[in-house]
Design a protein around this motif. Structure first.
Motif, PDB file in Angstrom:
ATOM      1  N   ASN A  11       0.859  -1.177   0.000  1.00 24.71           N
ATOM      2  CA  ASN A  11       0.000   0.000   0.000  1.00 24.71           C
ATOM      3  C   ASN A  11       0.900   1.234   0.000  1.00 24.71           C
ATOM      4  N   TYR A  12       0.306   2.416   0.068  1.00 24.83           N
ATOM      5  CA  TYR A  12       1.085   3.655   0.198  1.00 24.83           C
ATOM      6  C   TYR A  12       1.219   3.993   1.678  1.00 24.83           C
ATOM      7  N   PHE A  13       2.404   4.412   2.091  1.00 30.27           N
ATOM      8  CA  PHE A  13       2.674   4.747   3.487  1.00 30.27           C
ATOM      9  C   PHE A  13       3.678   5.891   3.534  1.00 30.27           C
ATOM     10  N   SER A  14       3.743   6.580   4.671  1.00 30.12           N
ATOM     11  CA  SER A  14       4.724   7.654   4.830  1.00 30.12           C
ATOM     12  C   SER A  14       5.846   7.183   5.760  1.00 30.12           C
ATOM     13  N   THR A  16       9.653   8.338   8.038  1.00 29.31           N
ATOM     14  CA  THR A  16      10.214   9.408   8.870  1.00 29.31           C
ATOM     15  C   THR A  16      11.356  10.151   8.193  1.00 29.31           C
ATOM     16  N   ASP A  17      12.151   9.440   7.402  1.00 27.20           N
ATOM     17  CA  ASP A  17      13.343  10.033   6.781  1.00 27.20           C
ATOM     18  C   ASP A  17      13.414   9.549   5.327  1.00 27.20           C
ATOM     19  N   GLU A  18      12.885  10.366   4.399  1.00 27.23           N
ATOM     20  CA  GLU A  18      12.788   9.950   3.000  1.00 27.23           C
ATOM     21  C   GLU A  18      14.129   9.565   2.380  1.00 27.23           C
ATOM     22  N   PRO A  19      15.193  10.378   2.507  1.00 27.55           N
ATOM     23  CA  PRO A  19      16.462   9.994   1.887  1.00 27.55           C
ATOM     24  C   PRO A  19      17.013   8.657   2.401  1.00 27.55           C
ATOM     25  N   ARG A  20      16.911   8.430   3.703  1.00 27.92           N
ATOM     26  CA  ARG A  20      17.411   7.180   4.286  1.00 27.92           C
ATOM     27  C   ARG A  20      16.569   5.996   3.800  1.00 27.92           C
ATOM     28  N   PHE A  21      15.250   6.190   3.738  1.00 28.49           N
ATOM     29  CA  PHE A  21      14.352   5.146   3.240  1.00 28.49           C
ATOM     30  C   PHE A  21      14.691   4.792   1.793  1.00 28.49           C
ATOM     31  N   LEU A  22      14.822   5.807   0.942  1.00 25.30           N
ATOM     32  CA  LEU A  22      15.110   5.566  -0.470  1.00 25.30           C
ATOM     33  C   LEU A  22      16.468   4.893  -0.661  1.00 25.30           C
ATOM     34  N   GLY A  80      11.097  -0.168  10.190  1.00 27.04           N
ATOM     35  CA  GLY A  80      12.018   0.774  10.812  1.00 27.04           C
ATOM     36  C   GLY A  80      11.990   2.168  10.205  1.00 27.04           C
ATOM     37  N   HIS A  81      11.338   2.316   9.069  1.00 29.18           N
ATOM     38  CA  HIS A  81      11.246   3.611   8.394  1.00 29.18           C
ATOM     39  C   HIS A  81       9.872   4.263   8.547  1.00 29.18           C
ATOM     40  N   LEU A  82       8.875   3.536   9.014  1.00 22.93           N
ATOM     41  CA  LEU A  82       7.500   4.046   9.037  1.00 22.93           C
ATOM     42  C   LEU A  82       7.316   5.216  10.001  1.00 22.93           C
ATOM     43  N   ALA A  83       6.527   6.182   9.565  1.00 22.58           N
ATOM     44  CA  ALA A  83       6.142   7.297  10.430  1.00 22.58           C
ATOM     45  C   ALA A  83       5.141   6.786  11.466  1.00 22.58           C
ATOM     46  N   ALA A  84       5.041   7.498  12.567  1.00 23.96           N
ATOM     47  CA  ALA A  84       4.120   7.114  13.647  1.00 23.96           C
ATOM     48  C   ALA A  84       2.704   6.988  13.102  1.00 23.96           C
ATOM     49  N   GLY A  85       2.032   5.915  13.493  1.00 21.33           N
ATOM     50  CA  GLY A  85       0.652   5.691  13.084  1.00 21.33           C
ATOM     51  C   GLY A  85       0.490   5.036  11.724  1.00 21.33           C
ATOM     52  N   ALA A 105      -0.534 -11.974   2.750  1.00 17.04           N
ATOM     53  CA  ALA A 105      -0.473 -10.549   3.046  1.00 17.04           C
ATOM     54  C   ALA A 105      -0.059 -10.369   4.498  1.00 17.04           C
ATOM     55  N   ILE A 106       0.772  -9.362   4.726  1.00 19.30           N
ATOM     56  CA  ILE A 106       1.211  -9.044   6.083  1.00 19.30           C
ATOM     57  C   ILE A 106       1.118  -7.535   6.270  1.00 19.30           C
ATOM     58  N   ALA A 107       0.673  -7.123   7.429  1.00 20.09           N
ATOM     59  CA  ALA A 107       0.618  -5.705   7.797  1.00 20.09           C
ATOM     60  C   ALA A 107       1.568  -5.513   8.975  1.00 20.09           C
ATOM     61  N   ILE A 108       2.292  -4.384   8.966  1.00 20.37           N
ATOM     62  CA  ILE A 108       3.257  -4.116  10.031  1.00 20.37           C
ATOM     63  C   ILE A 108       3.269  -2.631  10.348  1.00 20.37           C
ATOM     64  N   ASN A 109       3.481  -2.288  11.608  1.00 18.08           N
ATOM     65  CA  ASN A 109       3.573  -0.879  12.004  1.00 18.08           C
ATOM     66  C   ASN A 109       5.015  -0.552  12.391  1.00 18.08           C
ATOM     67  N   ALA A 110       5.238   0.686  12.812  1.00 22.75           N
ATOM     68  CA  ALA A 110       6.590   1.140  13.148  1.00 22.75           C
ATOM     69  C   ALA A 110       7.173   0.411  14.358  1.00 22.75           C
ATOM     70  N   ALA A 111       6.330  -0.128  15.216  1.00 22.18           N
ATOM     71  CA  ALA A 111       6.803  -0.870  16.389  1.00 22.18           C
ATOM     72  C   ALA A 111       7.141  -2.317  16.054  1.00 22.18           C
ATOM     73  N   GLY A 112       6.839  -2.746  14.821  1.00 19.51           N
ATOM     74  CA  GLY A 112       7.109  -4.116  14.418  1.00 19.51           C
ATOM     75  C   GLY A 112       5.986  -5.083  14.700  1.00 19.51           C
ATOM     76  N   ASP A 113       4.826  -4.565  15.151  1.00 14.36           N
ATOM     77  CA  ASP A 113       3.657  -5.419  15.379  1.00 14.36           C
ATOM     78  C   ASP A 113       3.096  -5.834  14.025  1.00 14.36           C
ATOM     79  N   THR A 114       2.725  -7.103  13.889  1.00 15.38           N
ATOM     80  CA  THR A 114       2.231  -7.605  12.614  1.00 15.38           C
ATOM     81  C   THR A 114       0.924  -8.360  12.763  1.00 15.38           C
ATOM     82  N   CYS A 115       0.224  -8.465  11.649  1.00 16.82           N
ATOM     83  CA  CYS A 115      -0.872  -9.411  11.489  1.00 16.82           C
ATOM     84  C   CYS A 115      -0.772  -9.902  10.047  1.00 16.82           C
ATOM     85  N   GLN A 116      -1.224 -11.137   9.808  1.00 16.61           N
ATOM     86  CA  GLN A 116      -1.082 -11.690   8.473  1.00 16.61           C
ATOM     87  C   GLN A 116      -2.198 -12.660   8.150  1.00 16.61           C
ATOM     88  N   VAL A 117      -2.357 -12.879   6.849  1.00 16.23           N
ATOM     89  CA  VAL A 117      -3.372 -13.793   6.353  1.00 16.23           C
ATOM     90  C   VAL A 117      -2.826 -14.434   5.078  1.00 16.23           C
TER      91      VAL A 117
END
Length: 138
Positions: A11-14, A16-22, A80-85, A105-117
């Motif tokens: 999906n699309y996500f934002s 924290t640090d665009e240059p480091r992410f890229l 590790g690159h995801l913005a809060a939320g 499919a797997i979903a993950i947040n900035a804290a590393g919490d996941t759910c998958q199907v």
């Protein structure tokens, strides 16, 4: 013997640090980064596509700067690159001819919490509908 071919995207996500992410994403084989420009106060958002390289799908290995290699997990790497939320979702579907069709499919947040199907989860659900559930495979 048949080859496995997959298609994968996020999906699309934002971040924290665009240059480091890229910079980090450039180390991934056969993955392209796409952007969605900001609307109003929203930050720029990124999407990853796994190109049809060696069978397609998300890479699980990348070459390091010293010429060696390392195993990777795309979800952990992006987390590790995801913005809060933000939540990144990684989908992959593929097939080995008509023998096996798989999807995950797997979903993950900035804290590393996941759910998958996975597509194979349907067998457990189908068992609620009747006793005779056979696998959709060769």
């Amino acid at each position: 013997m048949a080859n496995y071919y997959a298609t994968a995207r996020s999906n699309y996500f934002s971040v924290t640090d665009e240059p480091r992410f890229l910079e980090d994403m450039q180390t991934l084989p056969d993955v392209s980064v796409h952007t969605r420009e900001p609307e109003g106060e929203q930050p720029r958002r990124f999407c990853l596509l796994a190109d049809q390289g060696d069978g397609g799908g998300w890479p699980c290995y990348r070459e390091t700067a010293d010429g060696e290699g390392e195993d990777i997990d795309i979800a952990d790497l992006v987390s590790g690159h995801l913005a809060a939320g933000e939540v990144a979702i990684f989908m992959e579907a593929g097939a080995e001819k008509y023998r096996y069709v798989s999807g995950h499919a797997i979903a993950i947040n900035a804290a590393g919490d996941t759910c998958q199907v996975g597509l194979s989860d349907i067998y457990e659900l189908a068992a609620q509908l009747g006793d005779s559930v056979t696998p959709a495979e060769y």
